[in-house]
Design a protein around this motif. Structure first.
Motif, PDB file in Angstrom:
ATOM      1  N   LEU A   9       0.942  -1.503  -0.065  1.00 15.64           N
ATOM      2  CA  LEU A   9      -0.011   0.390   0.136  1.00 15.64           C
ATOM      3  C   LEU A   9       1.043   1.064   0.089  1.00 15.64           C
ATOM      4  O   LEU A   9       0.472   2.105  -0.870  1.00 15.64           O
ATOM      5  N   SER A  10       1.882   1.035   0.622  1.00 14.51           N
ATOM      6  CA  SER A  10       1.910   2.562   1.108  1.00 14.51           C
ATOM      7  C   SER A  10       3.293   2.361  -0.961  1.00 14.51           C
ATOM      8  O   SER A  10       2.865   4.148  -1.288  1.00 14.51           O
ATOM      9  N   ASP A  11       3.843   1.518  -1.711  1.00 10.89           N
ATOM     10  CA  ASP A  11       4.213   2.483  -2.679  1.00 10.89           C
ATOM     11  C   ASP A  11       2.616   2.341  -3.487  1.00 10.89           C
ATOM     12  O   ASP A  11       3.664   3.213  -4.755  1.00 10.89           O
ATOM     13  N   ALA A  12       2.513   2.173  -3.611  1.00 12.86           N
ATOM     14  CA  ALA A  12       0.667   2.138  -4.848  1.00 12.86           C
ATOM     15  C   ALA A  12       0.344   3.807  -3.985  1.00 12.86           C
ATOM     16  O   ALA A  12       0.206   4.374  -4.808  1.00 12.86           O
ATOM     17  N   THR A  65       3.701   1.626 -16.172  1.00 14.60           N
ATOM     18  CA  THR A  65       5.542   1.796 -15.246  1.00 14.60           C
ATOM     19  C   THR A  65       5.119   0.772 -14.158  1.00 14.60           C
ATOM     20  O   THR A  65       5.856   0.116 -14.081  1.00 14.60           O
ATOM     21  N   GLN A  66       4.973   1.875 -13.232  1.00 15.94           N
ATOM     22  CA  GLN A  66       5.203   1.709 -12.017  1.00 15.94           C
ATOM     23  C   GLN A  66       4.358   0.010 -11.534  1.00 15.94           C
ATOM     24  O   GLN A  66       4.718  -0.583 -10.082  1.00 15.94           O
ATOM     25  N   THR A  67       3.063   0.194 -11.897  1.00 19.07           N
ATOM     26  CA  THR A  67       2.391  -1.250 -11.212  1.00 19.07           C
ATOM     27  C   THR A  67       1.395  -2.037 -12.253  1.00 19.07           C
ATOM     28  O   THR A  67       0.297  -2.212 -12.388  1.00 19.07           O
ATOM     29  N   PRO A  68       2.245  -2.594 -13.058  1.00 20.23           N
ATOM     30  CA  PRO A  68       1.306  -3.337 -14.322  1.00 20.23           C
ATOM     31  C   PRO A  68       0.577  -4.981 -14.308  1.00 20.23           C
ATOM     32  O   PRO A  68      -0.101  -5.399 -14.810  1.00 20.23           O
ATOM     33  N   GLU A  69       1.103  -5.041 -12.886  1.00 22.27           N
ATOM     34  CA  GLU A  69      -0.036  -6.386 -11.923  1.00 22.27           C
ATOM     35  C   GLU A  69      -1.770  -5.512 -12.055  1.00 22.27           C
ATOM     36  O   GLU A  69      -2.258  -6.707 -11.901  1.00 22.27           O
ATOM     37  N   VAL A 132      -5.932   2.571  -1.248  1.00 20.56           N
ATOM     38  CA  VAL A 132      -5.407   3.872  -1.539  1.00 20.56           C
ATOM     39  C   VAL A 132      -6.225   4.596  -2.423  1.00 20.56           C
ATOM     40  O   VAL A 132      -6.523   4.727  -3.069  1.00 20.56           O
ATOM     41  N   ALA A 133      -5.945   5.926  -1.753  1.00 22.75           N
ATOM     42  CA  ALA A 133      -6.333   7.363  -2.430  1.00 22.75           C
ATOM     43  C   ALA A 133      -5.832   8.657  -2.463  1.00 22.75           C
ATOM     44  O   ALA A 133      -5.528   8.641  -1.694  1.00 22.75           O
ATOM     45  N   VAL A 134      -5.848   9.411  -3.658  1.00 23.70           N
ATOM     46  CA  VAL A 134      -5.770  10.270  -3.617  1.00 23.70           C
ATOM     47  C   VAL A 134      -6.305  11.465  -4.250  1.00 23.70           C
ATOM     48  O   VAL A 134      -7.085  10.947  -5.409  1.00 23.70           O
ATOM     49  N   VAL A 135      -7.046  12.867  -3.749  1.00 24.89           N
ATOM     50  CA  VAL A 135      -7.195  14.068  -4.470  1.00 24.89           C
ATOM     51  C   VAL A 135      -6.852  14.874  -4.552  1.00 24.89           C
ATOM     52  O   VAL A 135      -6.162  15.745  -3.453  1.00 24.89           O
ATOM     53  N   TYR A 136      -6.517  15.671  -5.637  1.00 24.00           N
ATOM     54  CA  TYR A 136      -5.350  16.511  -5.726  1.00 24.00           C
ATOM     55  C   TYR A 136      -5.937  17.963  -6.772  1.00 24.00           C
ATOM     56  O   TYR A 136      -6.540  17.886  -7.499  1.00 24.00           O
ATOM     57  N   ASP A 137      -6.109  18.945  -5.593  1.00 20.62           N
ATOM     58  CA  ASP A 137      -6.734  20.067  -6.234  1.00 20.62           C
ATOM     59  C   ASP A 137      -5.436  21.157  -6.534  1.00 20.62           C
ATOM     60  O   ASP A 137      -5.570  21.325  -6.057  1.00 20.62           O
TER      61      ASP A 137
END
Length: 286
Positions: A9-12, A65-69, A132-137
């Motif tokens: 999760l941290s890498d993701a 590229t970073q999470t092809p799986e 895992v969640a990201v919301v960027y304003d």
């Protein structure tokens, strides 16, 4: 077994943050030249511009590229849910705001773990779960992030929902039917109830930010119908990790992938559900 089914999760999360920043850079570059954008209409009031497409490609390049799986489901290019987890991507939540020069829109990226993956402890989960969640304003440079079981943040500040416990004292957000009007007869009574029973209602036009703002305490609650999974996947986790509740409005799914969402702080949730439910023809469970 554990090493092959445990999600990093941290890498993701780090990957999702990089992808969100890349997409936002594209959006802000286009924002300076909105008059040059090629705009298409997918359906009534459902617009897509070159900014949406370019931002999505920037995010996809990093994620692939970073999470092809992992599987990928993106608003503009589609995709498939597969493997242990799937990315849900909205490269520009609030397209209409963006195209009209209203500085209220965001990039939304979430990773949803599938049954059989391990996200905590040693026991595989049994149902799909945003992890895992990201919301960027990009206009406010506000980065909302969350990771399952560890909390939610706005930039470096830990988030907690409000403790408002009555509708009389609550400021709520909502979204009007804008594309699919088949549920308008159900939605409009909920709006009427909200207007009459709360401190106020806001409609800002970006679901991911509405959910993030519940998490950081700007709103006490939020409800909307007719959204897509990529609109709500990230915000769902951010609200939950900030101590709030975010559910499928009809309580049919473990997260509101149907696009019918109700979210609030924990003390207010039963009251908000009970305000909405009579208009939808069901009795909420507690």
């Amino acid at each position: 077994m554990l090493s092959s089914t445990r999600l990093p999760l941290s890498d993701a999360l780090a990957t999702a943050v990089s992808a969100a920043h890349a997409a936002a850079s594209i959006l802000q570059a286009h924002a300076a030249h909105r008059d040059r954008l090629v705009i298409d209409t997918k359906a009534k009031n459902d617009l897509v511009s070159q900014a949406d497409r370019d931002a999505e490609m920037a995010a996809l390049d990093i994620l692939r590229t970073q999470t092809p799986e992992f599987g990928i489901v993106a608003e503009e290019s589609g995709g498939d849910s597969k493997g242990l987890a799937t990315w849900y991507i909205d490269p520009l939540d609030g397209t209409t705001n963006f195209l009209h020069g209203i500085p209220h829109y965001a990039v939304s990226i979430a990773l949803v773990a599938h049954a059989g993956s391990i996200i905590a402890g040693d026991t595989p989960i049994t149902c799909d779960t945003p992890v895992v969640a990201v919301v960027y304003d990009p206009n406010r440079e506000e980065l909302f992030t969350a990771m399952y079981g560890t909390g939610a943040w706005l930039n470096q500040q830990r988030l907690r929902c409000t403790d408002t416990n009555t509708l009389d004292d609550a400021l709520l957000a909502t979204g009007f039917p804008f594309r699919d009007f088949s549920f308008a007869d159900h939605y409009l009574p909920t709006l009427n109830a909200g207007i009459r029973r709360t401190r106020g209602i806001r409609r800002n036009g970006a679901a991911a930010l509405d959910l993030a703002w519940v998490a950081c305490g700007r709103f006490d609650g939020y409800w909307e119908m007719g959204l897509a999974p990529w609109d709500v996947a990230a915000g769902t986790l951010i609200v939950r990790e900030a101590g709030g509740v975010c559910q499928d409005m009809f309580q049919q799914h473990t997260w509101p992938k149907s696009g019918h969402v109700v979210a609030s702080n924990a003390p207010l949730h039963n009251a908000l559900q009970e305000m909405i439910a009579p208009c939808l023809g069901y009795t909420p469970t507690r």
